[in-house]
Design a protein around this motif. Structure first.
Motif, PDB file in Angstrom:
ATOM      1  N   ILE A 294       2.105   8.459   4.670  1.00  0.00           N
ATOM      2  CA  ILE A 294       2.163   8.813   3.249  1.00  0.00           C
ATOM      3  C   ILE A 294       1.909  10.310   3.049  1.00  0.00           C
TER       4      ILE A 294
ATOM      5  N   PRO B  25       2.136   8.859  -6.682  1.00  0.00           N
ATOM      6  CA  PRO B  25       1.551   9.913  -5.830  1.00  0.00           C
ATOM      7  C   PRO B  25       0.344  10.577  -6.466  1.00  0.00           C
TER       8      PRO B  25
ATOM      9  N   TYR C 109      -2.544   8.293  -6.020  1.00  0.00           N
ATOM     10  CA  TYR C 109      -2.906   8.303  -4.602  1.00  0.00           C
ATOM     11  C   TYR C 109      -3.665   9.570  -4.219  1.00  0.00           C
ATOM     12  N   GLU C 110      -3.200  10.680  -4.730  1.00  0.00           N
ATOM     13  CA  GLU C 110      -3.853  11.936  -4.365  1.00  0.00           C
ATOM     14  C   GLU C 110      -5.317  11.984  -4.791  1.00  0.00           C
TER      15      GLU C 110
ATOM     16  N   ALA D 229       1.536   4.098  -2.990  1.00  0.00           N
ATOM     17  CA  ALA D 229       1.351   5.542  -2.786  1.00  0.00           C
ATOM     18  C   ALA D 229       2.611   6.318  -3.148  1.00  0.00           C
TER      19      ALA D 229
ATOM     20  N   HIS E 299      -1.880   6.039   5.873  1.00  0.00           N
ATOM     21  CA  HIS E 299      -2.271   7.248   5.138  1.00  0.00           C
ATOM     22  C   HIS E 299      -1.591   8.479   5.723  1.00  0.00           C
TER      23      HIS E 299
ATOM     24  N   TYR F 188       0.835  -1.198   0.000  1.00  0.00           N
ATOM     25  CA  TYR F 188       0.000   0.000   0.000  1.00  0.00           C
ATOM     26  C   TYR F 188       0.871   1.250   0.000  1.00  0.00           C
TER      27      TYR F 188
END
Lengths: 198, 198, 198, 198
Positions: B165, B100, B103-104, B96, B162, B92
């Motif tokens: 990250i 990115p 992920y964003e 991320a 999260h 995970y």
DNA sequence: TATGAATGAGCATTCATTCAT
DNA sequence: GATGAATGAATGCTCATTCAT
């Protein structure tokens, strides 16, 4: 009008901006919107703030001041180190929940997307971390925890809280869970995570 | 043209958009920018994507497909439940870090700021959580962990990751720490946090 | 599909265009809209019609053919000149009411705003006027009317009807009046206006 | 700039818009065109008018004000009711001929095609009708006419004039007739139409 | 015959910012 | 200090039309 002293336009601008930031985010927020809401002209905004970024930076600074002051008071007020640690965590999360607009600009803006990135201002954030690290060390000294690297540990605690806050902010936590349920569970894990194994 | 086989404009648009998303974020990203970068006209973008939102939604879906597929494979591939759990976490975070932009848009957009919020697409995110919850349950059944509420616990694990990250993303982790150091420490805490106390 | 002969795409395009013309008007009407509604590609429209103007001109011609044919039949069918005159008027108004899209492009487009103005096509309109003028003359010959200049008089009758139709079209007639009330009153005035004073 | 006193940009915008409206019509008229013609930037238009519709609505209002004022003056100035009626008609037609752009937006736009239809503004049009109805009634009282329903009759008169104006506007009147010939003939018919038969 | 990708110009509108007053 | 007119560049999006297939 002459008798209604223009209290503090500057303060007014800042407060309106905060309010608008929640709904709009930094990019969508516009000077015209602020002026309209404040009830002044666009020009007036520029009397007080050089440009849009400066205005937001001012709010960022304000946010850090509020947060750090709150944490410093807790540090002083709560003597038991374990209780202090959980109070600091609880405060941090509450601050984020009650001031989502401050929190967003303080901790969620990518520096590379900010035209005029005021690195120095963000350094204040460090102090809030140091207070947590100090609490951890204190716990260590009292034999309650065994924290090899308090500063690293403080980062992890911070990250955990930031993750909970962020997911709540983007409404991704399953509706079955109450906000409090999640945040309290997180704080509990944070404490346990560092508690000395017997 | 003859020398530059127009492989797949649609794919090209998606890839350029991904790239630009990192630098600009959703709001600043503009159709004209994409067109300029792809080397086509503005109209061409609209041949493939009804509007800006649809384009971004397509990427969101793609991101979820990638993530979920990766996690499903790990679920199958790693039989030991404890190792599976840590593999899922490591995956995970790696996803991320390496994507990115995916992920964003998958996990950081406030739904209230999206004009046309594709709720169904985000529901896919749940599956990734369920895989973690399942791993936790498996650990419980094997007597390795005692997880009272696996789904809640999965949320907490997710939040922790999260948070790490996100803070790395906004460059707020102290430069003294390597990225790997932080992420590995987090994964370790996540496992320990749930490990049965003897 | 192979068994469902593409009946008459051309006819289909024309009909869809007529329908869309009512809602949108010529300027807002777009080739893409037509294609979407017809269920064909934009390119297909251009197979049958050189460009948007040609398509509309085709409809204009069609409209004139319909109107003139209708008036010619009435001319033949009704022998009494007075009755013929009122039948011609009633027909004209009914045509406008039942085919507002035809009527609009036939009689309401400013020539200077049409890129490729097909003057010859509009000349057909004259015939419809001549039929009215002929009826007036006939009335004159029978001693029912004394029309010094039948062609001028026909223009005035036309103008009167066109005015009623236009005001109804832009919804400016007071709601207290029924459409029929107004149109019948107009026709009555038209007849009386030319009737020989005793 | 120093040599070209910027008199009144707002007025300038309105006047340029009027001019462009004749050539282009509402739909084709664009803010950019106006700006180019006025010699200002696009933004400047928006300083004075919230949007395109508001700009056109302003002109509509202006038009109604002009027309109604003119008719009210005539009403006062001409005491003989029959002469007043024909003066009102002549004025109306002259207004339309001299201000075709005003006339078009005042009386020729389909409400369903206007995004933001300012119903209240159009209501002003009624007053101009009432003035005609009043003149008819006056003629009735003097025994010059016998008008059973003055308001209906006013509508018919209006329709007749509107029809003449419209056909002249779309250049459909046979070239053999002078504009004046047609309009005067129409006015004559309008008066006769209502004159008491002896 | 029919397609639909591709284009370039255009649309209304909004923006941060400047500056003379 | 406060204004608000003015700007130029940017925004998302639509358009008629072309053309290789």
């Amino acid at each position: 009008m002459a008798f209604l002293p223009q209290v503090d336009i500057c303060r007014n601008i800042l407060d309106v901006t905060r309010r608008l930031l929640i709904e709009q985010g930094t990019t969508r927020l516009s000077i015209r919107m602020i002026a309209r809401e404040v009830g002044c002209s666009v020009g007036t905004i520029y009397v007080y703030f050089e440009n849009k970024d400066v205005l937001i930076h001012a709010l960022i600074e304000e946010g850090f001041d509020k947060l750090v002051e709150m944490q410093e008071q807790t540090e002083k007020a709560v003597s038991d180190p374990l209780q202090r640690l959980s109070a600091l965590c609880r405060n941090y999360i509450r601050f984020a929940m009650q001031n989502p607009e401050y929190y967003e600009i303080m901790f969620m803006l990518k520096p590379e997307r900010m035209a005029r990135y005021p690195a120095e201002k963000y350094r204040k954030a460090r102090h809030s971390l140091e207070i947590i690290a100090a609490a951890l060390e204190q716990c260590g000294r009292r034999g309650l925890m065994s924290v090899a690297e308090p500063y690293l540990e403080a980062h992890l605690i911070w990250a955990f809280m930031h993750g909970v806050i962020s997911l709540i902010g983007v409404k991704r936590i399953d509706r079955r869970f109450e906000q409090d349920e999640i945040t309290e569970a997180a704080i509990q894990r944070i404490i346990e995570m560092n508690l000395k194994r017997k």
